[in-house]
Design a protein around this motif. Sequence first.
Motif, mmCIF file in Angstrom:
data_model
loop_
_atom_site.group_PDB
_atom_site.id
_atom_site.type_symbol
_atom_site.label_atom_id
_atom_site.label_comp_id
_atom_site.label_asym_id
_atom_site.label_seq_id
_atom_site.Cartn_x
_atom_site.Cartn_y
_atom_site.Cartn_z
ATOM 1 N N PHE A 1 79.055 51.144 55.565
ATOM 2 C CA PHE A 1 77.602 51.098 55.675
ATOM 3 C C PHE A 1 77.018 50.309 54.517
ATOM 4 O O PHE A 1 77.634 50.181 53.462
ATOM 5 N N ASP B 1 76.038 45.935 61.859
ATOM 6 C CA ASP B 1 74.699 45.854 62.427
ATOM 7 C C ASP B 1 74.265 44.395 62.527
ATOM 8 O O ASP B 1 74.614 43.560 61.686
ATOM 9 N N GLU C 1 67.102 51.758 54.167
ATOM 10 C CA GLU C 1 67.740 52.296 55.369
ATOM 11 C C GLU C 1 69.231 51.960 55.351
ATOM 12 O O GLU C 1 69.620 50.838 55.048
ATOM 13 N N THR D 1 69.528 48.243 53.754
ATOM 14 C CA THR D 1 68.554 47.172 53.896
ATOM 15 C C THR D 1 67.607 47.237 52.690
ATOM 16 O O THR D 1 67.689 48.162 51.873
ATOM 17 N N ARG E 1 72.631 51.278 57.303
ATOM 18 C CA ARG E 1 73.073 50.817 58.623
ATOM 19 C C ARG E 1 74.538 50.417 58.540
ATOM 20 O O ARG E 1 75.017 50.033 57.478
#
Length: 179
Positions: free
Chosen positions: A3, A16, A10, A6, A12
């Motif tokens: 992961f 992604d 967040e 951003t 993601r």
Amino acid sequence: KGFSSTFTGERRPKGDRIFEALGATDELSSAIGLAGEFSSEKGHTFVEQLHRVQCMLQDVGSNLATPLSSAREAHRKRTSFSEKPVLELEQWIDSYSEQLPPLRAFILPSGGRSSAALHFSRAVCRRAERCVVPLVQAGEADPNVAKYLNRLSDYLFVLARYAAMKEGKEEKIYIKPEP
């Protein structure tokens, strides 16, 4: 753990589409940097424009790293992307196009190292654009980012032709093979 964050904080998955677009944009900046080095060796005056484009790609990345679905107003203000850079590219395209002979055949990436590197940059730019368009369509990125990449690929094509012309290198054209 697969992961990343951003600009909005967040988390993601690294797979992604935002990170895919960021990676393609980073690769594009690197390809343009290489083209700029080859072009600098040949004394091309457009090298400063390429540096400016690389700086604009940092702003593109900031916008992409700030998904509109999770961005606060302060984030949006810092990472907005206007139409002004798009218009600047269009002026550059017109300026170089006026100096080139008309296209009469499909051009293959060629025309010396500067030109070939600019053609390669154009192809990477098209991939970056393909990664960004779904983000724009989903409302996650500014439409001007996709417009910029679209016009940038045209600029790189025209610039590749211009570099070949200035260096006196022949552009190879597509010839249909005999069946």
